[in-house]
Design a protein around this motif. Structure first.
Motif, PDB file in Angstrom:
ATOM      1  N   THR A   1       0.839  -1.193   0.000  1.00 19.28           N
ATOM      2  CA  THR A   1       0.000   0.000   0.000  1.00 19.28           C
ATOM      3  C   THR A   1       0.879   1.249   0.000  1.00 19.28           C
ATOM      4  O   THR A   1       2.105   1.175   0.093  1.00 19.28           O
ATOM      5  CB  THR A   1      -0.892   0.024   1.256  1.00 19.28           C
ATOM      6  N   PHE A   2       0.224   2.406  -0.068  1.00 16.74           N
ATOM      7  CA  PHE A   2       0.972   3.661   0.000  1.00 16.74           C
ATOM      8  C   PHE A   2       1.689   3.793   1.341  1.00 16.74           C
ATOM      9  O   PHE A   2       2.743   4.395   1.432  1.00 16.74           O
ATOM     10  CB  PHE A   2       0.026   4.849  -0.206  1.00 16.74           C
ATOM     11  N   ARG A   3       1.113   3.229   2.378  1.00 18.05           N
ATOM     12  CA  ARG A   3       1.756   3.265   3.691  1.00 18.05           C
ATOM     13  C   ARG A   3       3.063   2.470   3.674  1.00 18.05           C
ATOM     14  O   ARG A   3       4.055   2.867   4.287  1.00 18.05           O
ATOM     15  CB  ARG A   3       0.805   2.695   4.740  1.00 18.05           C
TER      16      ARG A   3
ATOM     17  N   ASP B   1       5.740   4.668   2.064  1.00 21.23           N
ATOM     18  CA  ASP B   1       6.248   5.689   2.986  1.00 21.23           C
ATOM     19  C   ASP B   1       7.167   5.077   4.038  1.00 21.23           C
ATOM     20  O   ASP B   1       8.228   5.619   4.348  1.00 21.23           O
ATOM     21  CB  ASP B   1       5.079   6.410   3.663  1.00 21.23           C
ATOM     22  N   ASP B   2       6.751   3.941   4.590  1.00 21.99           N
ATOM     23  CA  ASP B   2       7.566   3.286   5.622  1.00 21.99           C
ATOM     24  C   ASP B   2       8.891   2.789   5.055  1.00 21.99           C
ATOM     25  O   ASP B   2       9.928   2.830   5.742  1.00 21.99           O
ATOM     26  CB  ASP B   2       6.798   2.112   6.240  1.00 21.99           C
ATOM     27  N   ALA B   3       8.880   2.301   3.812  1.00 24.93           N
ATOM     28  CA  ALA B   3      10.099   1.779   3.206  1.00 24.93           C
ATOM     29  C   ALA B   3      11.160   2.870   3.065  1.00 24.93           C
ATOM     30  O   ALA B   3      12.334   2.675   3.406  1.00 24.93           O
ATOM     31  CB  ALA B   3       9.795   1.166   1.848  1.00 24.93           C
ATOM     32  N   ALA B   4      10.744   4.027   2.562  1.00 24.36           N
ATOM     33  CA  ALA B   4      11.687   5.133   2.420  1.00 24.36           C
ATOM     34  C   ALA B   4      12.161   5.604   3.786  1.00 24.36           C
ATOM     35  O   ALA B   4      13.359   5.858   3.988  1.00 24.36           O
ATOM     36  CB  ALA B   4      11.033   6.283   1.653  1.00 24.36           C
ATOM     37  N   GLU B   5      11.233   5.709   4.725  1.00 28.97           N
ATOM     38  CA  GLU B   5      11.590   6.187   6.062  1.00 28.97           C
ATOM     39  C   GLU B   5      12.534   5.225   6.761  1.00 28.97           C
ATOM     40  O   GLU B   5      13.446   5.650   7.486  1.00 28.97           O
ATOM     41  CB  GLU B   5      10.316   6.388   6.891  1.00 28.97           C
TER      42      GLU B   5
END
Length: 568
Positions: free
Chosen positions: A291-293, A296-300
């Motif tokens: 998902t989009f979440r 975001d978590d992968a980059a973070e």
């Protein structure tokens, strides 16, 4: 300029307390000398369009983090491996100008709205329904200095005050008139573009340097990915930046600021091509958890790992490819199939000594970003490793290549991607490129296209053996160690960091300086990033430029020079 596997090394060249200690003059006598490379001519000045992240940070630093931007940004282009270099090759289209205008009006309305007005206005008008040129000038000169990264000229300030006055007369509202003037500044070239100005260098007759404000902007965007703060602008105004002691004070102050974390994250997000996450897609039928979440978590995850290791621990840059330490959310833990102690938010995690999941190459941000929507791709992963982390170009495949064998994941004769690639790469036109990419990417085959760990494909055991420039390894952990030890890893970072700072590819003389001087200092400092940043920021070379005529000739020459592929 020719880049080959044989010549790449020669060519490319906190604990906040711990970081400051590493950067202190007492511990870094070599880096404090700004005379190293002072006889070099430098490169052309660059005009760069500010990026989305820089725009956001400027607004937050000047007006506060509660201001919402809205609107869409012009697309960026990547050059020499970086968007920050490509920023010097883009302009603003008519549709892009409309978006900037929409954002500017929206921001100005928030800044001068009743909620923020008492905080952000340095004065009150004599009457709210009539012009007050003195108050308008006081506000516009103060914010203009921060937005333009230099003081407004008398002519610029006069124009802005006149705009506010005329709009106030029409609207019978001082703040509405001032709002229109402020909005116009957000679409002006001095705000949207970082225009560098050169001047004769009095300490080196016949040479040119950046003027004080251009020097401040280059330094600030280099370390913070944001515009100069008032202290740095003051140092530019009084000539402090042109002295060794003054520059040293500013560099150490900026490296000791929490803002350096934002700057480091911005650099690595650019270098690792995290902008590609905006268009990343996966087959949700096969991978419903993606998902989009997750994006975001992968980059973070990767950026947290990088900044903690490089800034808090002041660690060796090369250890990013072998470290068992990272940070995970429960969502990432479910994809990696590892337990995460924290029920929500982020938690530190350490892989065991026998785990192959070590280093940022095994992060979802790498294996997912360089895979197809429904399957892995050792070729894409190996190509990314060569180009992104080793600064080696891999040629694109010929247009008439048949990929049917590789794409047929249900072929009973070729159950694993290694078997399919071996069959595909037997074609003469394919063998050369696959030879330099696939042995790297195959080491990451234990990780699915969304990062999940696996040991088999279609019932067959996955073979993760490979080699990097003659160094053999058995799995992803071994690949990480090979990347750690490869000389091109450190030299590529140096090249990227310098290119990021100056906004262009290094000149031939700068490349030699990066190898002979900066590279040796980086090695002596244990490959720590703060020392690398300080070495570059304290050098004459970083601010040395050539005349406009010389710059035009160099730009034309660079435009006729193409990066050559690695030797196969």
């Amino acid at each position: 300029m020719t880049v080959t596997l044989k010549s790449i090394c020669a060519l490319t060249a906190v604990g906040m307390t711990a970081m400051l200690s590493a950067c202190s003059p007492a511990n870094a006598p070599l880096e404090t000398s700004i005379t190293a490379g002072s006889d070099m001519a430098g490169g052309p000045v660059v005009m760069r369009r500010i990026t989305e992240g820089q725009y956001d940070r400027i607004i937050a630093h000047v007006f506060g983090s509660t201001i919402q931007l809205g609107g869409r940004f012009e697309p960026d282009i990547r050059a020499n491996g970086l968007l920050e270099v490509g920023a010097g090759r883009v302009s603003v289209t008519p549709s892009g100008f409309e978006q900037y205008d929409l954002m500017g009006r929206n921001i100005a309305a928030q800044v001068l709205g009743e909620k923020n007005r008492p905080i952000l206005m340095p004065c009150k008008p004599a009457a709210v329904d009539a012009p007050d040129n003195a108050c308008a000038a006081q506000f516009l000169s103060r914010v203009g200095r921060l937005l333009y990264r230099r003081p407004l000229t008398d002519a610029e300030l006069s124009v802005q005050v006149k705009k506010a006055s005329e709009a106030t007369k029409t609207l019978s509202d001082f703040y509405a008139g001032l709002e229109l003037s402020l909005a116009s500044m957000f679409v002006s070239p001095p705000f949207l573009f970082r225009q560098e100005i050169s001047e004769p260098d009095p300490d080196h007759p016949g040479m040119m340097r950046l003027d004080g404000y251009s020097k401040a902007a280059r330094l600030s965007f280099f370390l913070w990915d944001a515009a100069p703060d008032p202290d740095l602008l003051d140092a530019a105004a009084n000539g402090e930046l042109h002295t060794r002691k003054g520059l040293e004070r500013q560099v150490d102050r900026m490296l000791g600021s929490p803002r350096v974390k934002e700057g480091v994250q911005a650099f690595f997000a650019d270098m690792l091509e995290f902008d590609s996450f905006k268009t990343l897609s996966k087959d949700t039928t096969l991978y419903p958890k993606f998902t989009f979440r997750v994006v975001d978590d992968a980059a973070e995850q990767t950026l947290r790992t990088i900044t903690h290791h490089l800034l808090v621990e002041n660690g060796d840059y090369r250890d990013l490819f072998t470290t068992p330490h990272t940070f995970l959310t429960p969502l990432l833990g479910s994809l990696y199939r590892v337990p995460v102690a924290s029920p929500d938010g982020w938690a530190a995690y350490e892989y065991g000594p026998n785990d192959v999941q070590a280093g940022i190459l095994t992060h979802l941000s790498f294996v997912a970003l360089h895979s197809h929507p429904g399957r892995t791709s050792p070729t894409l992963r190996g190509k990314a490793l060569r180009e992104v982390l080793l600064c080696q170009e891999v040629p694109d495949p010929p247009g008439n290549v048949d990929f049917n064998i590789v794409q047929d994941t249900s072929n009973p004769n070729y159950k694993t991607v290694r078997q399919r690639l071996d069959a595909h790469a037997s074609e003469p036109m394919c063998v050369g490129c696959h030879k330099i990419t696939d042995p790297l990417g195959l080491a990451l085959e234990n990780f699915s296209t969304i990062g999940g760990f696996r040991t088999s494909e279609n019932g067959a055991t996955i073979d993760t053996r490979g080699e990097l420039d003659g160094v053999a390894f058995a799995n992803a952990a071994g690949l990480g160690r090979a990347v750690h030890d490869n000389p091109a890893t450190a030299s590529c970072l140096i090249n990227r960091v310098y290119s990021y700072g100056v906004g262009r590819e290094p000149t031939q003389s700068e490349t030699a300086w990066l190898t002979d001087y900066v590279g040796k200092r980086f090695q002596e400092a244990g490959y720590t990033l703060p020392r690398l940043l300080r070495t570059i920021a304290m050098s004459d070379t970083f601010y040395r430029v050539v005349s406009s005529d010389q710059g035009a000739q160099m730009a034309q020459s660079a435009g006729n020079t193409q990066l050559q592929p690695v030797e196969k």
